[in-house]
Design a protein around this motif. Sequence first.
Motif, PDB file in Angstrom:
ATOM      1  N   ARG A 497      81.668  -0.684   6.563  1.00 38.88           N
ATOM      2  CA  ARG A 497      81.812  -0.996   7.845  1.00 38.88           C
ATOM      3  C   ARG A 497      80.373  -1.848   7.846  1.00 38.88           C
ATOM      4  O   ARG A 497      79.599  -1.891   8.795  1.00 38.88           O
ATOM      5  N   GLY A 523      74.304  11.797  11.644  1.00 38.03           N
ATOM      6  CA  GLY A 523      75.052  10.334  12.076  1.00 38.03           C
ATOM      7  C   GLY A 523      73.641   9.738  11.835  1.00 38.03           C
ATOM      8  O   GLY A 523      74.358   7.734  11.423  1.00 38.03           O
ATOM      9  N   CYS A 524      72.310   9.589  11.756  1.00 38.47           N
ATOM     10  CA  CYS A 524      70.887   8.754  12.406  1.00 38.47           C
ATOM     11  C   CYS A 524      71.085   7.948  10.529  1.00 38.47           C
ATOM     12  O   CYS A 524      70.126   7.375  10.501  1.00 38.47           O
ATOM     13  N   LYS A 526      70.978   9.981   7.173  1.00 37.82           N
ATOM     14  CA  LYS A 526      69.928  11.226   6.305  1.00 37.82           C
ATOM     15  C   LYS A 526      70.260  11.130   5.061  1.00 37.82           C
ATOM     16  O   LYS A 526      69.808  10.841   3.999  1.00 37.82           O
ATOM     17  N   TYR A 537      74.935   2.804  -3.662  1.00 34.02           N
ATOM     18  CA  TYR A 537      75.523   2.072  -2.902  1.00 34.02           C
ATOM     19  C   TYR A 537      74.259   1.185  -2.787  1.00 34.02           C
ATOM     20  O   TYR A 537      72.457   1.373  -3.186  1.00 34.02           O
TER      21      TYR A 537
HETATM   22  N1  LIG Z   1      80.743   6.616   2.923  1.00 33.45           N
HETATM   23  C1  LIG Z   1      81.131   6.609   4.222  1.00 33.45           C
HETATM   24  N2  LIG Z   1      81.222   5.063   4.883  1.00 33.45           N
HETATM   25  C2  LIG Z   1      81.327   4.055   5.912  1.00 33.45           C
HETATM   26  N3  LIG Z   1      80.305   4.888   6.943  1.00 33.45           N
HETATM   27  C3  LIG Z   1      79.478   5.707   6.568  1.00 33.45           C
HETATM   28  C4  LIG Z   1      79.613   6.755   4.823  1.00 33.45           C
HETATM   29  N4  LIG Z   1      79.633   7.523   4.709  1.00 33.45           N
HETATM   30  C5  LIG Z   1      78.698   7.964   6.120  1.00 33.45           C
HETATM   31  N5  LIG Z   1      78.813   6.644   7.295  1.00 33.45           N
HETATM   32  C6  LIG Z   1      78.541   6.672   8.631  1.00 33.45           C
HETATM   33  O1  LIG Z   1      77.187   6.577   7.951  1.00 33.45           O
HETATM   34  C7  LIG Z   1      75.690   6.875   9.066  1.00 33.45           C
HETATM   35  C8  LIG Z   1      75.114   7.722   8.208  1.00 33.45           C
HETATM   36  O2  LIG Z   1      75.875   8.679   8.126  1.00 33.45           O
HETATM   37  P1  LIG Z   1      75.025   9.958   7.865  1.00 33.45           P
HETATM   38  O3  LIG Z   1      75.737  10.884   6.025  1.00 33.45           O
HETATM   39  O4  LIG Z   1      73.127   9.786   6.365  1.00 33.45           O
HETATM   40  O5  LIG Z   1      74.117  10.796   8.939  1.00 33.45           O
HETATM   41  P2  LIG Z   1      73.747  11.687   8.361  1.00 33.45           P
HETATM   42  O6  LIG Z   1      72.259  11.557   9.005  1.00 33.45           O
HETATM   43  O7  LIG Z   1      73.214  12.934   7.313  1.00 33.45           O
HETATM   44  O8  LIG Z   1      74.121  12.820   9.315  1.00 33.45           O
HETATM   45  P3  LIG Z   1      74.457  14.070   9.602  1.00 33.45           P
HETATM   46  O9  LIG Z   1      73.264  14.995  10.572  1.00 33.45           O
HETATM   47  O10 LIG Z   1      75.697  14.254  10.151  1.00 33.45           O
HETATM   48  O11 LIG Z   1      74.717  14.472   8.236  1.00 33.45           O
HETATM   49  C9  LIG Z   1      77.089   7.536   9.968  1.00 33.45           C
HETATM   50  O12 LIG Z   1      77.979   6.669  11.031  1.00 33.45           O
HETATM   51  C10 LIG Z   1      78.809   7.164   8.799  1.00 33.45           C
HETATM   52  O13 LIG Z   1      79.686   7.538  10.092  1.00 33.45           O
END
Ligand SMILES: Nc1ncnc2c1ncn2[C@@H]1O[C@H](COP(=O)(O)OP(=O)(O)OP(=O)(O)O)[C@@H](O)[C@H]1O
Length: 745
Positions: A497, A523-524, A526, A537
């Motif tokens: 993405r 989704g921020c 973390k 990555y």
């Molecule tokens: N492997 C991936 N490929 C593409 N996009 C991803 C991938 N993993 C996560 N994302 C996107 O990256 C963004 C951050 O995801 P992340 O899992 O780090 O959020 P988070 O803050 O840990 O969320 P949560 O509190 O719900 O666990 C999100 O918009 C998610 O949809």
Amino acid sequence: MHSCAWCKPRLFQVLSRILEYQTQKGVFYSHTRDQSTWISSFYRGSSLSSLSAKSYGQLYPVVPYANSERYKSNRVVRLFSTDSSQFSKATTQKPSLWQQWMARSRVFRWHKGSSKEGANGTKKEDAQEEFVSWRKLFSLAKPEAHMLSLALMAQMVSVGTTMIFPMAVGKIVDIIQLPNSVDQLKWMASALAGLFVVGAVAVTVRVALMTTIGERIARDLRQKVFQSLLKQELAFFDKRQSGELVNRLSNDTSVVSKTLTENLARGIRSSVTTTGGIGFLIYLSPTLTVAALSFIPFLTVVGGIYGSYVRSLSRKLQDSLAAATQVATERISAIRTVRLFAGESLEVSRYTQRIEDAFQLAKKVAIAEGFYMGGGFFMGQASLLAVLWFGGHQVLQGAMTVGQLASFAMYAVNVGFGVSSLANGYGQLTRAQGAGARIFAILERKPSSLTGLTDSDLHYPCNNNNNNHQKNNASFAPEIQRPSIVFDQVHFSYPTRPQHSVFRGLSFRVEPGELLAITGISGCGKSTILSLLSRLYIPQQGHIYLGGYDINTLDIHWLRKQIGAVPQDVVLFDGSIAENISYGVVGENISMEQIVRAADIAGADSFIRQLPQGYDTQIGERGLSLSGGQRQRIALARAIVRKPRILVMDEATSALDVESEAAISEAVDLLRRKEDICTIVIAHRLSTLRDSNQVIVLNKGVVAESGTFEQLIAKPKSILSRLMLISEGHGLEAADGEKVGGGSS
Ligand SMILES: Nc1ncnc2c1ncn2[C@@H]1O[C@H](COP(=O)(O)OP(=O)(O)OP(=O)(O)O)[C@@H](O)[C@H]1O
């Protein structure tokens, strides 16, 4: 000169013997598997046999489930750097004939280095995935060259014996017409018996060798493909489905190994039978040979058309079966969810629909097969009739003996088998080229130098000596006892993405022994911090430093070994609790005492001891026989047992009750202080945030707020205050009407 009255009944005898020979040929040859396939290929036509081989693979796919479990949880394998300990879509869109042809010419151009697609990495990979040259395909059998030659020699002997048989039958037919020929008959019978014994020994040797070689090629290929898969960077897995990769590992390797052994043997036998048979035909009667072979061009054309039709149908059939299998596998593995939502009848009808689609295609194949078999049967009999008609006349005219005609007819049948088998073999080879190309695409794929692994990485920790094995660009393993972590202006979006920026200049710092709490709305980004820190990555811009060193310059295993990670979605593997806790440190002789100590800190020891088999308890696929909280505690123990310099806990205790969570937090805190472990906790809970040295709040791809919990909560308009309000049950707008966002696009 024979009279008509004498000849006619004998001609009918010959005719009935030949028909008998045709029928019994099945029995005569059926003592070997591939020979009986040869027979069936003659009757069914060239391409159906190839269909059956592949559809067997699809109907009963060999799914190495343990491996598919590893794919599904590849992130865990990476985090724990255990790729070495794991040694041990079929193309989802099937191309049309036209596309296949185009693909061939594309590959040909690409091989010549003139393809435009060649310049484009992705397209080049796609082109590679469609076809592979025969030479390259057969190079896979190179390590088995000696055994293969032996098997082929045995093959030649068995072919030789079958080639002599019709001639011997002809001779016998002629001998029995002579007076006092009992002695000659005896001699011929003994010679034939000897021939059969030699043939049987040769067949035994060939089948045993070929099967063993085939299995060995498949084993080596599977091991190499699996190794190559484990070397790839995570982005590679993000773009592909695990089912597709498992299919390459099981079906494609099996198709290729079969082609390199069974089909190679069959091809050689058919070539020898055909050319030798034609030689005998010409020797027996050149004019009759023309009549006998006149059917070949017709059979080739009809067989080709039929083959293409059935092949394209068979591809659809395989896709359909694969879709049905996919539904069944997914639903069975998620049976709890299906049950909870009473989705059984929905799933049954969904699966039935898929199977019905497959059945409709199979029905078309069956009808086509019927027509082709009927047509083939008619053609075969018609050409035989032509041979007997013209040959009969030659016998009547005295130009041929009855025995010679019998031999001729048998050789004609043999040539028919040979031609059909060659066409069949070609069809199989074409398919194997497709499967081989998909395999080579994996074998030859170079993983990203920073996030993927090298061959020597795969032997880690067996040869964990950074000086004597060549590693990827980043191979530096510094002596750092108390590492700090720095994220410096990190910009990142996931490769799948690219338009969605997760981070837009993320910067923060964690000192040795410090506890950093990261929070922010869902989704921020973390969890992404753990992925970047572990170099699953790499950021598009900015740097991440560990103990002052850019992590891109560090040895990837060394780096991951420093990090004890407890991911948000805990993935455990089928095995004992002890095996799961020691996952990733297997090669380092971890003691039971260390495992128990780690489990104790993680608050897991007491519940493990209450299980009937204690640490030897098998936890089932993905550890589903444990509760969510138990799985989390084992995951924490798994992180702690590595003696990490950095501990990252991503909502690691979210499934636990407040009391257990407090006890674990205390134990982990003690360990952190004692060992000076740099700790990052991703959390929403007030208690966790309050205990930290520093809190950062992520918003819109950057650190929106940082400071101690007390500092941030003291500001009523801070994001943290608002998040706390929400968690206490107030609406977001209730805070000040302004919304907090996640990553930015
Ligand atoms: N492997 C991936 N490929 C593409 N996009 C991803 C991938 N993993 C996560 N994302 C996107 O990256 C963004 C951050 O995801 P992340 O899992 O780090 O959020 P988070 O803050 O840990 O969320 P949560 O509190 O719900 O666990 C999100 O918009 C998610 O949809």
